[in-house]
Design an enzyme around this catalytic site. Structure first.
Site, mmCIF file in Angstrom:
data_model
loop_
_atom_site.group_PDB
_atom_site.id
_atom_site.type_symbol
_atom_site.label_atom_id
_atom_site.label_comp_id
_atom_site.label_asym_id
_atom_site.label_seq_id
_atom_site.Cartn_x
_atom_site.Cartn_y
_atom_site.Cartn_z
ATOM 1 N N TYR A 172 -0.741 1.343 -12.709
ATOM 2 C CA TYR A 172 0.553 1.008 -12.315
ATOM 3 C C TYR A 172 1.576 1.302 -13.604
ATOM 4 C CZ TYR A 172 4.865 -1.903 -10.856
ATOM 5 O OH TYR A 172 6.172 -2.175 -10.579
HETATM 6 N N1 LIG Z 1 8.697 -7.496 -7.867
HETATM 7 C C1 LIG Z 1 8.264 -7.075 -9.150
HETATM 8 O O1 LIG Z 1 8.075 -8.260 -9.937
HETATM 9 C C2 LIG Z 1 8.621 -6.005 -9.745
HETATM 10 C C3 LIG Z 1 8.681 -5.882 -11.208
HETATM 11 C C4 LIG Z 1 9.151 -4.710 -11.631
HETATM 12 C C5 LIG Z 1 9.419 -3.521 -10.708
HETATM 13 N N2 LIG Z 1 9.231 -3.723 -9.467
HETATM 14 C C6 LIG Z 1 9.421 -2.572 -8.385
HETATM 15 O O2 LIG Z 1 10.179 -2.783 -7.626
HETATM 16 C C7 LIG Z 1 10.242 -1.875 -6.428
HETATM 17 C C8 LIG Z 1 10.116 -2.637 -5.079
HETATM 18 O O3 LIG Z 1 8.890 -3.663 -5.123
HETATM 19 P P1 LIG Z 1 8.922 -5.105 -4.449
HETATM 20 O O4 LIG Z 1 8.711 -5.782 -5.762
HETATM 21 O O5 LIG Z 1 10.336 -5.289 -4.102
HETATM 22 O O6 LIG Z 1 7.779 -4.890 -3.646
HETATM 23 P P2 LIG Z 1 7.623 -4.913 -1.980
HETATM 24 O O7 LIG Z 1 8.333 -6.317 -1.514
HETATM 25 O O8 LIG Z 1 6.199 -4.815 -1.543
HETATM 26 O O9 LIG Z 1 8.513 -3.898 -1.532
HETATM 27 C C9 LIG Z 1 8.134 -2.305 -1.650
HETATM 28 C C10 LIG Z 1 8.749 -1.722 -0.743
HETATM 29 O O10 LIG Z 1 8.358 -0.036 -0.817
HETATM 30 C C11 LIG Z 1 7.961 0.230 0.159
HETATM 31 N N3 LIG Z 1 7.092 1.342 0.501
HETATM 32 C C12 LIG Z 1 5.970 1.167 -0.102
HETATM 33 N N4 LIG Z 1 5.180 2.547 0.145
HETATM 34 C C13 LIG Z 1 6.289 3.371 0.692
HETATM 35 C C14 LIG Z 1 6.247 4.654 1.116
HETATM 36 N N5 LIG Z 1 5.226 5.581 1.016
HETATM 37 N N6 LIG Z 1 7.366 5.233 1.476
HETATM 38 C C15 LIG Z 1 8.393 4.383 1.554
HETATM 39 N N7 LIG Z 1 8.523 3.060 1.311
HETATM 40 C C16 LIG Z 1 7.486 2.672 0.997
HETATM 41 C C17 LIG Z 1 7.528 -0.934 1.148
HETATM 42 O O11 LIG Z 1 7.622 -0.623 2.771
HETATM 43 P P3 LIG Z 1 6.432 -1.315 3.612
HETATM 44 O O12 LIG Z 1 7.005 -2.736 3.957
HETATM 45 O O13 LIG Z 1 6.482 -0.290 4.817
HETATM 46 O O14 LIG Z 1 5.167 -1.175 3.141
HETATM 47 C C18 LIG Z 1 8.640 -2.012 0.819
HETATM 48 O O15 LIG Z 1 9.888 -1.786 1.443
HETATM 49 C C19 LIG Z 1 9.033 -0.940 -6.901
HETATM 50 O O16 LIG Z 1 9.123 0.333 -7.308
HETATM 51 C C20 LIG Z 1 8.093 -2.019 -7.876
HETATM 52 O O17 LIG Z 1 7.343 -1.392 -8.505
HETATM 53 C C21 LIG Z 1 8.797 -4.740 -8.810
#
Ligand SMILES: NC(=O)c1ccc[n+]([C@@H]2O[C@H](COP(=O)([O-])OP(=O)(O)OC[C@H]3O[C@@H](n4cnc5c(N)ncnc54)[C@H](OP(=O)(O)O)[C@@H]3O)[C@@H](O)[C@H]2O)c1
Length: 325
Positions: A175
């Site tokens: 990651y």
């Molecule tokens: N949460 C944190 O603490 C955190 C911290 C730093 C950065 N981030 C970043 O924030 C972003 C969003 O993550 P999140 O934390 O909100 O997690 P999340 O709730 O798991 O959301 C991830 C999203 O990405 C989608 N996704 C996964 N694979 C995909 C694909 N092949 N094509 C299109 N969409 C896809 C998922 O769709 P499905 O529902 O269809 O799987 C979901 O809508 C990510 O880039 C993550 O690395 C998160």
């Protein structure tokens, strides 16, 4: 002269409301600015979609499952788009549809992301491919495909990176590698598209409660992963237990409202920052800043061009002054 200059700033401003220091996306008497958010089904993408739509953007919200597309379509100012960022045909269809609808496109939020949890020496190459396919090649494919529309609008790309683009923790290696790549990608793309008045901005969230942990666990389960077989069994078991709690809001991991606010600022401010680190508690900021400073120290030591403490402080003061301008 570039063709975007030939179009004329006035025409572009009228079409896309570009260049105003407003706090609402929509200029009085003009059409709402359209933006695309990838991975809008949950977490940061969903909250960002809601906030941008509430504040007057017209949001094309990318999702993969029919139930998510239906739920997004039910929100005012939101049009769901079937969009897997690893499927070029779906990306091409999204470009075609958005162009045909005639609103133009002011912004892309590259948010879709996944996390792979494994010790690097036990990581399957297919898992590393999966990690990079979504987190790195995803924004690369999307930004490349939508670049012509963004150049027409002199718009913006917002890449959701992470403080893992600075930190490199154990068991998060894949990651962290992907988010370090997103950081480099963001900065290079910003230089390139700057020639066309397109701004490229990185957002680096700390920990926020979303579905990311649940999705990590689901994938481990689907692949029949057994942590007791790892030479890092204790650490992996602890990590997996932590992931299970990730979607429960806590002080250290609240709902991602502040991340959505940062994306809104990146898309609506006349002079957005190049990077927005957004963390919920001091400790997460401290780790990240300390790691960046460790790199400064590391690059400065043990060679013939080492800077003195005074020179380093002068350089830091200069950078601080620049960033506050
Ligand atoms: N949460 C944190 O603490 C955190 C911290 C730093 C950065 N981030 C970043 O924030 C972003 C969003 O993550 P999140 O934390 O909100 O997690 P999340 O709730 O798991 O959301 C991830 C999203 O990405 C989608 N996704 C996964 N694979 C995909 C694909 N092949 N094509 C299109 N969409 C896809 C998922 O769709 P499905 O529902 O269809 O799987 C979901 O809508 C990510 O880039 C993550 O690395 C998160």
């Amino acid at each position: 002269m570039r063709w975007s200059q030939l179009l004329g700033a006035a025409v572009l401003a009228a079409l896309f409301g570009f260049g105003s220091a407003n706090t609402q996306a929509e200029e009085p008497g003009s059409a709402a600015r359209a933006v695309l958010v990838t991975g809008a089904s949950s977490g940061i993408g969903r909250r960002t979609t809601e906030l941008l739509a509430e504040r007057g953007f017209y949001v094309y919200a990318g999702a993969r499952k029919q139930e998510d597309l239906d739920a997004l379509d039910a929100i005012d100012n939101v049009a769901a788009v079937r969009l897997d960022v690893t499927v070029q045909d779906e990306i091409d269809a999204a470009v075609e549809r958005i162009r045909a609808e005639g609103r133009g496109l002011f912004g892309v939020v590259n948010n879709a992301g996944v996390a792979v949890l494994a010790p690097l020496i036990e990581l399957d190459e297919t898992d590393l491919d999966f990690q990079f396919d979504v987190n790195v090649y995803g924004p690369f494919r999307i930004s490349k495909a939508f670049a012509p529309l963004l150049m027409e609008s002199r718009g913006r790309i917002v890449n959701i990176s992470s403080i893992s683009g600075v930190l490199s923790g154990e068991l998060y290696g894949a990651y962290s590698m992907s988010k370090h790549a997103v950081e480099a990608y963001t900065d290079s793309l910003a230089r390139e598209l700057g020639h066309f008045d397109v701004k490229v901005i990185g957002v680096e969230p700390g920990n926020y409660s979303t579905d990311i942990g649940r999705n990590v666990l689901q994938r481990l389960e689907e692949r029949g992963y057994d942590p007791s077989k790892s030479i890092f069994a204790d650490n992996m078991e602890r990590m997996i237990a932590g992931m299970a709690d990730y979607n429960e809001p806590t002080e250290n991991s609240p709902p991602p409202d502040d991340v959505a606010e940062a994306v809104f600022d990146a898309l609506s401010s006349e002079a957005p920052k190049e990077h927005y680190m957004v963390v919920p508690v001091q400790r997460q900021a401290d780790y990240t800043i300390r790691k960046a400073l460790e790199e400064v120290v590391r690059f400065n030591e043990g060679h013939r061009y080492t800077l003195s403490r005074e020179q380093l402080i002068a350089m830091l003061d200069e950078l601080l002054a620049e960033s506050r301008r």
